[in-house]
Scaffold this motif. Structure first.
Motif, PDB file in Angstrom:
ATOM      1  N   LEU A 226       0.492  -1.360  -0.059  1.00  0.00           N
ATOM      2  CA  LEU A 226       0.310  -0.223   0.464  1.00  0.00           C
ATOM      3  C   LEU A 226       0.989   0.951  -0.131  1.00  0.00           C
ATOM      4  N   LEU A 227       1.728   1.662   0.817  1.00  0.00           N
ATOM      5  CA  LEU A 227       2.421   2.313   1.021  1.00  0.00           C
ATOM      6  C   LEU A 227       3.548   2.825  -0.453  1.00  0.00           C
ATOM      7  N   GLY A 228       4.098   1.804  -0.832  1.00  0.00           N
ATOM      8  CA  GLY A 228       4.363   1.536  -1.671  1.00  0.00           C
ATOM      9  C   GLY A 228       3.490   1.954  -3.584  1.00  0.00           C
ATOM     10  N   SER A 229       2.217   1.833  -3.318  1.00  0.00           N
ATOM     11  CA  SER A 229       1.448   2.320  -4.496  1.00  0.00           C
ATOM     12  C   SER A 229       1.497   3.527  -3.910  1.00  0.00           C
ATOM     13  N   LEU A 230       1.431   4.242  -2.635  1.00  0.00           N
ATOM     14  CA  LEU A 230       0.498   5.595  -2.518  1.00  0.00           C
ATOM     15  C   LEU A 230       1.546   6.493  -3.396  1.00  0.00           C
ATOM     16  N   LEU A 231       3.312   6.090  -3.402  1.00  0.00           N
ATOM     17  CA  LEU A 231       4.654   6.902  -3.111  1.00  0.00           C
ATOM     18  C   LEU A 231       4.982   6.877  -4.010  1.00  0.00           C
ATOM     19  N   ARG A 232       4.543   5.921  -5.918  1.00  0.00           N
ATOM     20  CA  ARG A 232       4.943   5.807  -6.260  1.00  0.00           C
ATOM     21  C   ARG A 232       4.671   6.925  -8.090  1.00  0.00           C
ATOM     22  N   PRO A 233       3.687   7.569  -7.323  1.00  0.00           N
ATOM     23  CA  PRO A 233       3.684   8.143  -8.408  1.00  0.00           C
ATOM     24  C   PRO A 233       4.138   9.593  -8.193  1.00  0.00           C
ATOM     25  N   PHE A 234       5.211   9.756  -6.951  1.00  0.00           N
ATOM     26  CA  PHE A 234       5.898  11.352  -6.620  1.00  0.00           C
ATOM     27  C   PHE A 234       7.191  10.392  -6.185  1.00  0.00           C
ATOM     28  N   ARG A 235       7.688   9.365  -7.726  1.00  0.00           N
ATOM     29  CA  ARG A 235       8.918   9.465  -7.435  1.00  0.00           C
ATOM     30  C   ARG A 235      10.091  11.032  -7.659  1.00  0.00           C
ATOM     31  N   LYS A 236      10.095  11.781  -8.212  1.00  0.00           N
ATOM     32  CA  LYS A 236      10.206  12.693  -8.890  1.00  0.00           C
ATOM     33  C   LYS A 236      10.523  13.694  -8.171  1.00  0.00           C
ATOM     34  N   LEU A 237       9.305  13.741  -7.150  1.00  0.00           N
ATOM     35  CA  LEU A 237       9.162  14.852  -6.133  1.00  0.00           C
ATOM     36  C   LEU A 237      10.187  14.367  -4.866  1.00  0.00           C
ATOM     37  N   ILE A 238      10.334  13.172  -4.236  1.00  0.00           N
ATOM     38  CA  ILE A 238      10.766  12.378  -3.405  1.00  0.00           C
ATOM     39  C   ILE A 238      12.650  12.269  -3.689  1.00  0.00           C
ATOM     40  N   ALA A 239      13.145  12.620  -4.896  1.00  0.00           N
ATOM     41  CA  ALA A 239      14.414  12.144  -5.475  1.00  0.00           C
ATOM     42  C   ALA A 239      14.918  13.547  -5.236  1.00  0.00           C
ATOM     43  N   LEU A 240      13.562  14.594  -5.509  1.00  0.00           N
ATOM     44  CA  LEU A 240      14.221  15.687  -5.061  1.00  0.00           C
ATOM     45  C   LEU A 240      14.162  15.812  -3.806  1.00  0.00           C
ATOM     46  N   THR A 241      13.572  15.831  -3.115  1.00  0.00           N
ATOM     47  CA  THR A 241      13.313  15.935  -1.354  1.00  0.00           C
ATOM     48  C   THR A 241      14.896  15.121  -1.060  1.00  0.00           C
ATOM     49  N   ALA A 242      14.332  14.406  -1.250  1.00  0.00           N
ATOM     50  CA  ALA A 242      16.384  13.563  -0.886  1.00  0.00           C
ATOM     51  C   ALA A 242      18.008  14.262  -0.803  1.00  0.00           C
ATOM     52  N   VAL A 243      17.518  15.005  -2.633  1.00  0.00           N
ATOM     53  CA  VAL A 243      18.973  15.895  -2.672  1.00  0.00           C
ATOM     54  C   VAL A 243      19.121  16.967  -1.679  1.00  0.00           C
TER      55      VAL A 243
END
Length: 605
Positions: free
Chosen positions: A32-49
């Motif tokens: 469930l968590l993976g399906s929720l986060l998957r559409p926001f991969r670019k935002l997650i990558a920017l946040t991580a950087v």
């Protein structure tokens, strides 16, 4: 899913899991968590950087201080050269300012990510629970559903929006701090590393115990919500039967259980927080003692010692944030387990992959060896063979539990038969799309539920595209127009929550108008006149006949005045039709219906 699955989901609120069950639930939650986060991969990558660069800049500060004390300051004292001191000051301000700016950006990004995920999750739960079959909703209490949408989602939001961001920042800062410390003075780094074993043991103990504790608090929290919601929903019955004191005792017991469960978790923090502080202080003391000895023999500069102490302090300081994350994490994991359990449920009544086109509907119903039970141990209907002709008005009578409402629910396809087929105009109901099915078959229940909004909007549920004139015509047809026009704003009157501005009888008339406007080929009235007093019932008899005209009608009623308008009566007993005929035929035969009819006539006299 089967009814067993429904009960299994509810069992998560109070069940002790085996190791395999726990793993399965954990995998389900991660999916469930993976399906929720998957559409926001670019935002997650920017946040991580952003957070990585911010943490790296934050870790540079003590090294700049060491350089300033050991190199820049002696240059000022011995040579009067201020350039290194000014440079290191500017560098420290730039690093600190840059780190702060990036941290602020990180907070904004993580908030945007959290709100996007929560919007998707909240919408997904609402959409999914609406799609689930009646079997789920009859077995899953409203309080638990509310708990999924409120307290459980709040726990997940708290984790994503606050604690998780603090954890990521703390972990990255800890990694960069330890790396910088080892580069600056590896011996002081050994002090921190040596504290890793007791630190790991302390954190592992807390994770295991808090996981048990937070599962318990989620269970009791759900019970608390259920108790409150059900009491307030049934407040009329509570006050009518003077259950206030008993409910007070039950609610006090659940509240006490909730208090005890929360205290158990808080007591865990009573060990964790002092433990973290103790390990941090021991590390600082060891680094200071060892560093002081090396300063005395000239092998360590004072600035490096100060920087090393700052690094040690900075390493253990964020561990408090790790503790707070563990607090939110356990609550969120328990909540995610409950939410994923609901989202894993599948409707027991599903649309066919290739629906049959229904076309114009005559309304002929046929039960072909239909058997049904709400669970595998109980049979409510057994080998039912029955044909109802299009346009026929059929009354179902019988004692409570005879199977009348079950028969109606099968026709409305709230449930599917356990075996056999139920046909509409020769087509199995399971082969019809939900659109065709709901266009052809409408059920009016005793509850006559009204939604918040105007009277007109509630009637228009039967046909959302209806004009104001069509809505009013439907109300006139069932005798509802007169009382509606007497309301403060007529058809634009807001009925308030659940129809609080109109009486039970008036709510029922509005539901009749809604059904009339829908114009189904098959209309089911399940105790639909039960809320009407005798004068109101007489008032709607003509309206009922107009409502039932030119359509197949199934009437479930204990009041035989309603049965009198039927063409045909089916008397049910223990899930079987034991008498079948017109009202006059059955009265003359002296069977079960005849006895019911005589008893009803005597009650009127």
């Amino acid at each position: 899913m089967s009814g067993e699955s429904v009960r299994g989901t509810q069992g998560e609120d109070r069940h002790t899991y085996s190791r395999e069950e726990s793993r399965a639930i954990r995998r389900r939650s991660l999916r469930l968590l993976g399906s929720l986060l998957r559409p926001f991969r670019k935002l997650i990558a920017l946040t991580a950087v952003v957070v990585v660069v911010s943490s790296a800049l934050s870790a540079i500060g003590p090294s700049l201080i060491a350089y300033g004390i050991d190199t820049a300051l002696p240059r000022v004292i011995s040579e009067g050269d201020w350039v290194p001191a000014v440079g290191i000051t500017i560098a420290y301000l730039a690093v600190g300012g840059g780190g702060a700016a990036l941290l602020g950006w990180y907070v904004v990004l993580i908030a945007k990510l959290t709100q996007s995920v929560m919007l998707e999750l909240r919408t997904r739960i609402f959409r999914h629970t609406q799609r689930l079959s009646l079997e789920f909703h009859e077995g899953y209490t409203s309080g638990r559903i509310i708990s999924r949408q409120t307290s459980d989602l709040e726990s997940i939001q708290e984790l994503l929006g606050g604690s998780l961001s603090e954890l990521i920042n703390a972990v990255l800062l800890g990694v960069f701090t330890l790396a910088a410390l080892c580069l600056l003075d590896w011996r002081s780094g050994l002090v921190v590393v040596s504290m890793g074993v007791p630190l790991a043991l302390l954190l592992w103990w807390f994770i295991v115990q808090s996981q048990k504790g937070y599962r318990a608090t989620r269970v009791v929290s759900a019970r608390l919500i259920v108790q409150f919601v059900e009491t307030m929903t049934g407040i009329r019955a509570v006050q009518a039967f003077r259950r206030e004191k008993r409910n007070d005792r039950e609610f006090a017991k659940v509240s006490e259980d909730y208090r005890v469960a929360n205290l158990r978790v808080i007591n865990l923090f009573g060990v964790l927080d002092p433990g973290l502080i103790l390990l941090g202080n021991i590390s600082i003391a060891l680094a200071l003692a060892w560093g002081a000895l090396r300063v005395l023999d000239g092998s360590l500069a004072i600035g490096v010692l100060l920087a090393a102490l700052l690094y040690v302090r900075n390493f253990f300081g964020p561990l408090e944030d790790v503790a707070m994350f563990l607090n939110s994490y356990q609550a969120a994991v328990a909540a995610l387990e409950k939410v994923s359990g609901v989202l894993e449920e599948e409707p027991t009544v599903e649309d066919p992959a290739h629906p049959v086109e229904l076309g114009s509907v005559n309304g002929t119903l046929k039960f072909d060896n239909v058997s049904f039970g709400y669970d595998e141990h109980t049979t409510v209907l057994n080998d039912c063979n029955l044909k109802i002709l299009g346009g026929q008005t059929v009354a179902l009578v019988g004692t409570t539990g005879a199977g009348k409402s079950t028969l109606a629910k099968l026709i409305a396809r709230f449930y599917d038969p356990s075996s056999g087929r139920l046909l509409l105009d020769g087509v199995d109901l399971r082969d019809l799309s939900s659109t065709d099915l709901h266009r052809a078959i409408v059920m009016v229940t005793q509850e006559a539920y009204l939604f918040s909004g105007t009277v007109a909007e509630n009637i228009a549920l039967g046909n959302p595209d209806a004009t104001a004139e069509e809505i009013q015509a439907a109300a006139r047809a069932v005798g509802a127009d007169e009382f509606i026009m007497e309301l403060p704003d007529g058809y634009d009157t807001d009925v308030n929550k659940r129809g609080g501005r109109v009486s039970a009888g008036q709510r029922q008339l509005i539901s009749f108008a809604r059904a009339f406007l829908a114009n189904p080929a098959v209309l089911i009235l399940d105790e639909a006149t039960a809320s009407l007093d005798l004068p109101s019932e007489r008032l709607v008899q003509d309206a009922l006949q107009r409502l039932l005209a030119d359509r197949t009608a199934i009437i479930i009623a204990h009041r035989l005045s309603t049965v009198a308008i039927a063409d045909r009566v089916l008397v049910m007993e223990s899930g079987r039709v034991v008498e079948d005929g017109s009202p006059q035929q059955l009265i003359s035969q002296g069977g079960r219906f005849s006895h019911l009819y005589r008893a009803w006539k005597e009650s009127l006299s």
